[in-house]
Design an enzyme around this catalytic site. Structure first.
Site, PDB file in Angstrom:
ATOM      1  N   CYS A 116       0.823  -1.226   0.000  1.00 22.45           N
ATOM      2  CA  CYS A 116       0.000   0.000   0.000  1.00 22.45           C
ATOM      3  C   CYS A 116       0.849   1.264   0.000  1.00 22.45           C
ATOM      4  CB  CYS A 116      -0.935   0.010   1.196  1.00 22.45           C
ATOM      5  SG  CYS A 116      -2.005  -1.419   1.195  1.00 22.45           S
ATOM      6  N   HIS A 258      -3.380   6.925   2.268  1.00 22.98           N
ATOM      7  CA  HIS A 258      -3.759   5.639   1.694  1.00 22.98           C
ATOM      8  C   HIS A 258      -5.175   5.317   2.167  1.00 22.98           C
ATOM      9  CE1 HIS A 258      -4.145   1.596   0.583  1.00 22.98           C
ATOM     10  NE2 HIS A 258      -3.986   1.105   1.796  1.00 22.98           N
ATOM     11  N   ASN A 288     -10.177  -0.429  -1.062  1.00 27.30           N
ATOM     12  CA  ASN A 288      -8.734  -0.322  -0.855  1.00 27.30           C
ATOM     13  C   ASN A 288      -8.037  -0.797  -2.130  1.00 27.30           C
ATOM     14  OD1 ASN A 288      -6.055  -0.673  -0.146  1.00 27.30           O
ATOM     15  ND2 ASN A 288      -6.485  -1.635   1.834  1.00 27.30           N
TER      16      ASN A 288
HETATM   17  O1  UT7 Z   1      -4.172  -1.447   3.118  1.00 24.11           O
HETATM   18  C1  UT7 Z   1      -3.270  -2.183   3.873  1.00 24.11           C
HETATM   19  C2  UT7 Z   1      -3.445  -1.894   5.296  1.00 24.11           C
HETATM   20  N1  UT7 Z   1      -4.690  -2.427   5.735  1.00 24.11           N
HETATM   21  C3  UT7 Z   1      -5.367  -1.809   6.650  1.00 24.11           C
HETATM   22  O2  UT7 Z   1      -5.004  -0.754   7.091  1.00 24.11           O
HETATM   23  C4  UT7 Z   1      -6.601  -2.517   7.155  1.00 24.11           C
HETATM   24  C5  UT7 Z   1      -6.842  -2.137   8.550  1.00 24.11           C
HETATM   25  N2  UT7 Z   1      -7.891  -2.899   9.164  1.00 24.11           N
HETATM   26  C6  UT7 Z   1      -9.215  -2.622   8.961  1.00 24.11           C
HETATM   27  O3  UT7 Z   1      -9.554  -1.796   8.167  1.00 24.11           O
HETATM   28  C7  UT7 Z   1     -10.214  -3.321   9.843  1.00 24.11           C
HETATM   29  O4  UT7 Z   1      -9.541  -4.018  10.855  1.00 24.11           O
HETATM   30  C8  UT7 Z   1     -11.158  -4.290   9.091  1.00 24.11           C
HETATM   31  C9  UT7 Z   1     -12.107  -3.494   8.207  1.00 24.11           C
HETATM   32  C10 UT7 Z   1     -10.349  -5.246   8.240  1.00 24.11           C
HETATM   33  C11 UT7 Z   1     -11.995  -5.078  10.080  1.00 24.11           C
HETATM   34  O5  UT7 Z   1     -12.736  -4.184  10.898  1.00 24.11           O
HETATM   35  P1  UT7 Z   1     -12.714  -4.306  12.490  1.00 24.11           P
HETATM   36  O6  UT7 Z   1     -13.619  -3.270  13.002  1.00 24.11           O
HETATM   37  O7  UT7 Z   1     -11.265  -4.246  12.916  1.00 24.11           O
HETATM   38  O8  UT7 Z   1     -13.340  -5.716  12.724  1.00 24.11           O
HETATM   39  P2  UT7 Z   1     -12.716  -6.952  13.515  1.00 24.11           P
HETATM   40  O9  UT7 Z   1     -11.676  -7.628  12.695  1.00 24.11           O
HETATM   41  O10 UT7 Z   1     -12.367  -6.512  14.896  1.00 24.11           O
HETATM   42  O11 UT7 Z   1     -13.986  -7.895  13.581  1.00 24.11           O
HETATM   43  C12 UT7 Z   1     -15.138  -7.553  14.370  1.00 24.11           C
HETATM   44  C13 UT7 Z   1     -16.232  -8.564  14.081  1.00 24.11           C
HETATM   45  C14 UT7 Z   1     -15.739 -10.010  14.113  1.00 24.11           C
HETATM   46  O12 UT7 Z   1     -16.779 -10.800  14.641  1.00 24.11           O
HETATM   47  P3  UT7 Z   1     -16.710 -11.308  16.147  1.00 24.11           P
HETATM   48  O13 UT7 Z   1     -15.447 -12.108  16.255  1.00 24.11           O
HETATM   49  O14 UT7 Z   1     -16.682 -10.078  16.984  1.00 24.11           O
HETATM   50  O15 UT7 Z   1     -17.964 -12.120  16.274  1.00 24.11           O
HETATM   51  C15 UT7 Z   1     -15.562 -10.360  12.667  1.00 24.11           C
HETATM   52  O16 UT7 Z   1     -15.691 -11.742  12.409  1.00 24.11           O
HETATM   53  O17 UT7 Z   1     -16.721  -8.352  12.745  1.00 24.11           O
HETATM   54  C16 UT7 Z   1     -16.694  -9.589  12.039  1.00 24.11           C
HETATM   55  N3  UT7 Z   1     -16.491  -9.325  10.634  1.00 24.11           N
HETATM   56  C17 UT7 Z   1     -17.504  -9.103   9.784  1.00 24.11           C
HETATM   57  N4  UT7 Z   1     -18.838  -9.089   9.962  1.00 24.11           N
HETATM   58  C18 UT7 Z   1     -19.594  -8.824   8.884  1.00 24.11           C
HETATM   59  C19 UT7 Z   1     -15.315  -9.225   9.950  1.00 24.11           C
HETATM   60  N5  UT7 Z   1     -15.551  -8.956   8.659  1.00 24.11           N
HETATM   61  C20 UT7 Z   1     -16.901  -8.887   8.531  1.00 24.11           C
HETATM   62  C21 UT7 Z   1     -17.747  -8.637   7.448  1.00 24.11           C
HETATM   63  N6  UT7 Z   1     -19.073  -8.612   7.658  1.00 24.11           N
HETATM   64  N7  UT7 Z   1     -17.274  -8.415   6.195  1.00 24.11           N
END
Ligand code: UT7
Length: 331
Positions: A116, A258, A288
């Site tokens: 990225c 980014h 992204n």
């Molecule tokens: O570009 C390269 C660099 N990348 C980044 O900077 C990415 C940075 N990370 C992010 O943007 C975020 O961490 C994500 C968008 C990837 C994920 O969001 P989050 O708020 O950090 O969610 P999380 O991983 O903490 O997950 C929270 C919950 C989980 O469920 P439980 O375990 O709490 O029951 C996930 O399984 O959300 C669930 N979850 C989803 N639910 C519905 C994860 N993805 C999804 C989804 N739809 N697509």
């Protein structure tokens, strides 16, 4: 403020494939919802490359538009540097294919693997060539075809990524000017290299039936950990640039971060206490796009008249590596 490196951004261009995937497409693939995707990421839709398109064909289209914008012919280009994590092949460099599509001859063409942060890294590499006198004009490209490396069964990643390309022409100038590159910072926290990776197809995990069984052909990311790192690091990188340049946030015409998550951009914006107008945002429309996100946003801002000659622009990116880069340029 420091004397800038005498490097001008003469033109920019971008290319996004036509096909739009909105969030409802993913509702039919995995257990997710438009509401979750919008509130947690800010993404409403993203683009997907057509079957006959690749990273290099998209990169070449963006490059042509940048050359046109610069009023330059391909014969004036001395080097092509492409930031990409999703090249046409493991080797040779995607920049070599871009060169071939453009019909450029006898040009050094290479990729930088900054994920990225790839476009910022490619700009710094180009600046090195220009300052060493190895080139007068460099085509810098950020291009990705991430939809081909996103696991359609993994809801935590598949909703995030889109395809596209952006490009800029950087040129050395002999003119006395206050325009140019004022600040660059690059770095990597290699101990966090496992947080985002595409495990298959490399020397550690060559393709085999087992690689495919473990879905090694797709990107794997520990999103929450990357998120926490990015929020803190992006603010620190901007603070550092402002301090080194002895300027305040308001002196910046635009911050071009980014585009990985709208919540990351929002937290940085709040910390700097700047209005949204000073931020380039396209994650809602393109998701992204890794190395393409900054040059696409930069090109859109210039073409919309939001950025003009003499403006101070700050680009900042964090991605796989974890690798980061900041570049401040007076356009
Ligand atoms: O570009 C390269 C660099 N990348 C980044 O900077 C990415 C940075 N990370 C992010 O943007 C975020 O961490 C994500 C968008 C990837 C994920 O969001 P989050 O708020 O950090 O969610 P999380 O991983 O903490 O997950 C929270 C919950 C989980 O469920 P439980 O375990 O709490 O029951 C996930 O399984 O959300 C669930 N979850 C989803 N639910 C519905 C994860 N993805 C999804 C989804 N739809 N697509």
């Amino acid at each position: 403020m420091n004397q800038p490196l005498p490097i001008l951004m003469r033109g920019t261009g971008s290319y996004l494939p036509d096909e739009i995937l909105d969030n409802s497409y993913f509702e039919s693939l995995v257990d997710t919802s438009d509401e979750w995707i919008v509130t947690r990421t800010g993404i409403r839709e993203r683009r997907r490359a057509a079957p006959d398109e690749t990273t290099s064909t998209m990169g070449a289209l963006a490059a042509r538009r940048a050359l046109e914008d610069a009023g330059m012919g391909v014969e004036q280009i001395d080097a092509i540097v492409c930031g990409t994590a999703t090249g046409d092949h493991a080797f040779p460099a995607t920049a070599a294919f871009i060169q071939s599509h453009l019909g450029a001859k006898n040009v050094m063409s290479y990729d930088v693997a900054g994920a990225c942060a790839g476009f910022v890294l490619a700009c710094s590499s180009a600046a090195g060539l220009l300052m060493m006198g190895m080139a007068r004009n460099v085509l810098v490209v950020g291009a990705e075809c991430l939809t081909r490396f996103s696991d359609p069964m993994d809801r935590t990643t598949t909703i995030l990524f889109g395809d596209g390309a952006g490009a800029a022409v950087l040129s050395r100038t002999n003119l006395e000017t206050d325009r140019g590159i004022l600040f660059q910072e690059l770095g990597t926290a290699g101990e966090k290299a496992d947080l985002i990776r595409l495990p298959g197809g490399g020397s550690k995990m060559p393709y085999s039936e087992q690689t495919l069984a473990e879905r090694g052909q797709y990107l794997h990311m520990k999103g929450r950990e990357v998120f926490k790192f990015a929020v803190v690091k992006m603010s620190k990188l901007i603070d550092n640039a402002l301090k080194k340049l002895e300027i305040v946030p308001d002196d910046l015409a635009m911050v071009i971060p980014h585009q990985s998550n709208l919540r990351i951009i929002e937290s940085v914006r709040e910390r700097l206490d700047l209005p949204w107008e000073k931020f380039a945002v396209n994650i809602d429309r393109y998701g992204n796009t890794s190395a393409a996100s900054i040059p696409v946003a930069l090109d859109e801002a210039r073409r919309a008249g939001r950025l003009k000659e003499g403006d101070l622009a700050l680009m900042v990116a964090i991605g796989a590596g974890l690798t980061w880069g900041t570049l401040v340029i007076r356009l």
